[in-house]
Design a protein around this motif. Sequence first.
Motif, PDB file in Angstrom:
ATOM      1  N   ALA A 159      91.429  51.011 -21.509  1.00  0.00           N
ATOM      2  CA  ALA A 159      90.599  51.720 -20.536  1.00  0.00           C
ATOM      3  C   ALA A 159      90.709  51.119 -19.142  1.00  0.00           C
ATOM      4  O   ALA A 159      90.490  51.811 -18.141  1.00  0.00           O
ATOM      5  N   ASP A 205      89.459  61.833 -22.147  1.00  0.00           N
ATOM      6  CA  ASP A 205      89.086  61.037 -20.983  1.00  0.00           C
ATOM      7  C   ASP A 205      90.091  61.356 -19.887  1.00  0.00           C
ATOM      8  O   ASP A 205      91.286  61.061 -20.032  1.00  0.00           O
ATOM      9  N   ARG A 234      90.544  53.413 -26.978  1.00  0.00           N
ATOM     10  CA  ARG A 234      89.276  52.969 -26.384  1.00  0.00           C
ATOM     11  C   ARG A 234      88.461  52.100 -27.348  1.00  0.00           C
ATOM     12  O   ARG A 234      87.268  51.899 -27.133  1.00  0.00           O
ATOM     13  N   SER A 329      81.950  64.246 -28.411  1.00  0.00           N
ATOM     14  CA  SER A 329      81.546  63.104 -27.584  1.00  0.00           C
ATOM     15  C   SER A 329      80.750  62.144 -28.464  1.00  0.00           C
ATOM     16  O   SER A 329      80.040  62.570 -29.367  1.00  0.00           O
TER      17      SER A 329
END
Length: 330
Positions: A159, A205, A234, A329
């Motif tokens: 990330a 993302d 992630r 999500s």
Amino acid sequence: MKPVRWGVLGAAKFAREHMAPAIHAAEGAELAALATSDPAKAEGFLAFCPGLQLHSSYDALLADPTIDAVYVPLPNHLHVEWSLKALAAGKHVLTEKPIALRAEQIDQIIAARDASGFLAAEAFMIVHHPQWQRAKEWLDAGEIGQLRHVDAAFSYNNAAEPGNIRNRPDTGGGSLRDIGVYTLGSMRFVTGAEPEDVAARIILDAGVEVFADLNAMMQGPTGRFTYRSMTSMRLANRQEVVFQGDKGMIRVGSAPFNANVHDVAEVELHLPGQRVITDRFPTANHYKLQVEAFGRSLRTGAAYPCPLEFVRGTQAMMDRALDTAMEISL
């Protein structure tokens, strides 16, 4: 017999640290040339291979008549283009995974391979590693009884690197395209199974899939079993594949995909009575073994252990998952 003379298209970090040294060390292979427009990037290659011929462009390397085979470590979206160019230039080609972003693109490479008579393959190195060959031997021998379920996980967290090609949609980024080839391909290699149905939940993302939870019903030579794959860019580092039968279990869990980098390579056979047999492979280098297998196919005409037809099956399964995935999500 003279060694296969290899050229590398691009001074990628992965090529410098893993594949180029493997080519240099492999029996029957010679690391002969590198194509890069930046001489500074060539320094790391010249450090272990001082006689390396440098070309300022990919096309110049492909035009070099002394090169027999090329290794393509370019970003994902360039793999098909340069695989086809290599074949057209009369070179054998080993291209990093995924060799294409869609299964139908692999058909183009298969057609070009067959028309040219040159070998084209995806650098799916794990199938050359003895830990995976042992897992397949145990499964085929019925050591765990009837296979009922396989679950695979591969994750890391990048990330903090938004510019990384894996985090960019324009360069074919995403966790499934980067590491799903491992979770799906390893399962298909060991079991010989194909999916009856596929479903996936993903997290995006900045337009890139960074988490994929894939579920499938598989049909193999000995029957049906359920399968689950989790890939993520992630989450904390994790690598593990478990084949669970009604009498035992095979676990490739120390370093299934980055053998002897992530950890020492080993595979476990779990049997009744809490008995565990562990085979460890501390010296095996699957990159070197891959190069040597490629060279044997060229010298002997033997079938390459991981043909593009197998690779196409993995990509088709991935395509089905991405085409129908539900965004979630967490």
